[in-house]
Design a protein around this motif. Sequence first.
Motif, short mmCIF file in Angstrom:
data_model
loop_
_atom_site.label_atom_id
_atom_site.label_comp_id
_atom_site.label_asym_id
_atom_site.label_seq_id
_atom_site.Cartn_x
_atom_site.Cartn_y
_atom_site.Cartn_z
N GLU A 92 -6.63 0.24 -32.22
CA GLU A 92 -5.80 1.10 -31.68
C GLU A 92 -5.13 -0.44 -31.17
OE1 GLU A 92 -2.75 2.82 -28.25
OE2 GLU A 92 -3.78 4.24 -30.01
N GLN A 93 -5.56 -1.38 -30.00
CA GLN A 93 -5.23 -2.12 -29.80
C GLN A 93 -4.87 -3.67 -30.48
OE1 GLN A 93 -8.44 -2.14 -26.69
NE2 GLN A 93 -7.07 -1.54 -25.15
N ASN A 94 -6.20 -3.91 -31.62
CA ASN A 94 -6.84 -4.94 -32.53
C ASN A 94 -5.39 -4.14 -33.99
OD1 ASN A 94 -7.81 -6.29 -30.94
ND2 ASN A 94 -9.73 -5.09 -30.96
N GLY A 95 -4.82 -3.48 -33.35
CA GLY A 95 -3.58 -3.22 -35.16
C GLY A 95 -4.84 -2.72 -36.65
N VAL A 96 -5.86 -2.23 -36.02
CA VAL A 96 -6.86 -0.97 -37.68
C VAL A 96 -5.77 -0.02 -37.44
CG1 VAL A 96 -7.88 0.36 -37.80
CG2 VAL A 96 -8.82 -1.12 -36.11
N ARG A 97 -5.13 -0.18 -38.86
CA ARG A 97 -4.25 0.72 -39.42
C ARG A 97 -4.51 2.15 -39.31
NH1 ARG A 97 -0.60 -1.56 -43.01
NH2 ARG A 97 -0.28 -2.91 -42.68
N LEU B 29 -15.35 -4.02 -35.82
CA LEU B 29 -14.04 -4.22 -35.44
C LEU B 29 -14.77 -4.80 -34.81
CD1 LEU B 29 -14.22 -0.91 -32.34
CD2 LEU B 29 -12.38 -1.52 -34.80
N ASP B 30 -15.21 -5.58 -34.54
CA ASP B 30 -15.47 -7.27 -34.25
C ASP B 30 -15.16 -8.01 -35.78
OD1 ASP B 30 -17.21 -6.78 -31.67
OD2 ASP B 30 -18.86 -7.10 -32.36
N LEU B 31 -15.51 -7.52 -36.58
CA LEU B 31 -14.97 -8.71 -38.13
C LEU B 31 -13.67 -8.31 -38.27
CD1 LEU B 31 -15.44 -9.45 -40.59
CD2 LEU B 31 -15.94 -7.27 -41.45
N HIS B 32 -12.88 -7.09 -37.37
CA HIS B 32 -11.67 -6.96 -37.37
C HIS B 32 -10.97 -8.28 -36.88
CE1 HIS B 32 -7.94 -5.57 -38.46
NE2 HIS B 32 -7.52 -5.26 -36.89
N GLN B 33 -11.56 -8.06 -35.30
CA GLN B 33 -11.09 -9.25 -34.26
C GLN B 33 -11.74 -10.80 -35.28
OE1 GLN B 33 -12.73 -8.17 -31.27
NE2 GLN B 33 -10.55 -9.17 -29.84
N THR B 34 -12.72 -10.80 -35.41
CA THR B 34 -12.93 -11.85 -36.14
C THR B 34 -11.64 -12.03 -37.35
OG1 THR B 34 -16.09 -12.03 -35.64
CG2 THR B 34 -14.51 -13.80 -37.53
N PRO C 9 -16.94 8.94 -33.11
CA PRO C 9 -15.35 8.42 -32.51
C PRO C 9 -15.84 8.79 -31.00
CG PRO C 9 -16.10 10.37 -33.95
CD PRO C 9 -17.07 9.70 -33.81
N SER C 10 -15.25 7.57 -30.67
CA SER C 10 -15.32 8.25 -29.52
C SER C 10 -13.90 7.10 -28.68
CB SER C 10 -16.65 6.95 -28.94
OG SER C 10 -16.44 5.24 -28.64
N ASP C 11 -13.47 7.75 -26.75
CA ASP C 11 -12.41 6.60 -26.80
C ASP C 11 -12.59 5.04 -26.98
OD1 ASP C 11 -11.59 9.17 -26.33
OD2 ASP C 11 -12.05 9.10 -24.03
N HIS C 12 -13.88 4.42 -26.55
CA HIS C 12 -13.84 3.33 -26.57
C HIS C 12 -13.19 3.28 -27.59
CE1 HIS C 12 -14.93 -1.15 -25.72
NE2 HIS C 12 -15.99 -0.90 -26.99
N ILE D 285 -9.55 -0.72 -42.50
CA ILE D 285 -9.35 0.76 -41.78
C ILE D 285 -10.64 1.28 -41.21
CG2 ILE D 285 -9.42 3.76 -42.50
CD1 ILE D 285 -7.67 1.96 -45.48
N VAL D 286 -11.14 1.76 -40.63
CA VAL D 286 -11.76 1.75 -40.02
C VAL D 286 -12.76 3.31 -40.24
CG1 VAL D 286 -13.24 1.57 -38.00
CG2 VAL D 286 -11.74 0.17 -38.40
N ILE D 287 -14.11 3.57 -40.22
CA ILE D 287 -14.88 4.38 -40.52
C ILE D 287 -16.67 4.61 -39.80
CG2 ILE D 287 -14.00 4.80 -43.23
CD1 ILE D 287 -16.14 3.85 -44.15
#
Length: 124
Positions: free
Chosen positions: A98-103, A67-72, A89-92, A83-85
Amino acid sequence: MQVPHAGRLVAIVDDDNSVRTAVGGLLRSIGVPAQVFASAEEFLRSANMDQVGCLVVDANMPNMSGLDLHQTLLGQGNLIPTIVITAYPSDHVRARAEQNGVRRLLTKPFNDDDLLRAIHDALS
């Protein structure tokens, strides 16, 4: 499943060698160019980043998470469909993805067809 790639590379970033090998092998077996990376930092140093049409990244890795990579990448103006694997999995994680537009967010172990469908959608 046929995955339209038009020569675009799918990058797999996961610190787990077995996941990298399996996903890379799956994609290559159906003719989709794939390159694997053991860390987010290794991916960021890649000379092929401009060829990447889709990123499959593990949410939980040492130093820099998926998620940090995607945001960077977003911060650099690099809008690679991601696509994040995750095995955790957690709500966080879901909310941040979702907030960062992950597909798509897939939970390990995932079905090959689900992964291929997600990659197909990201490359279409």
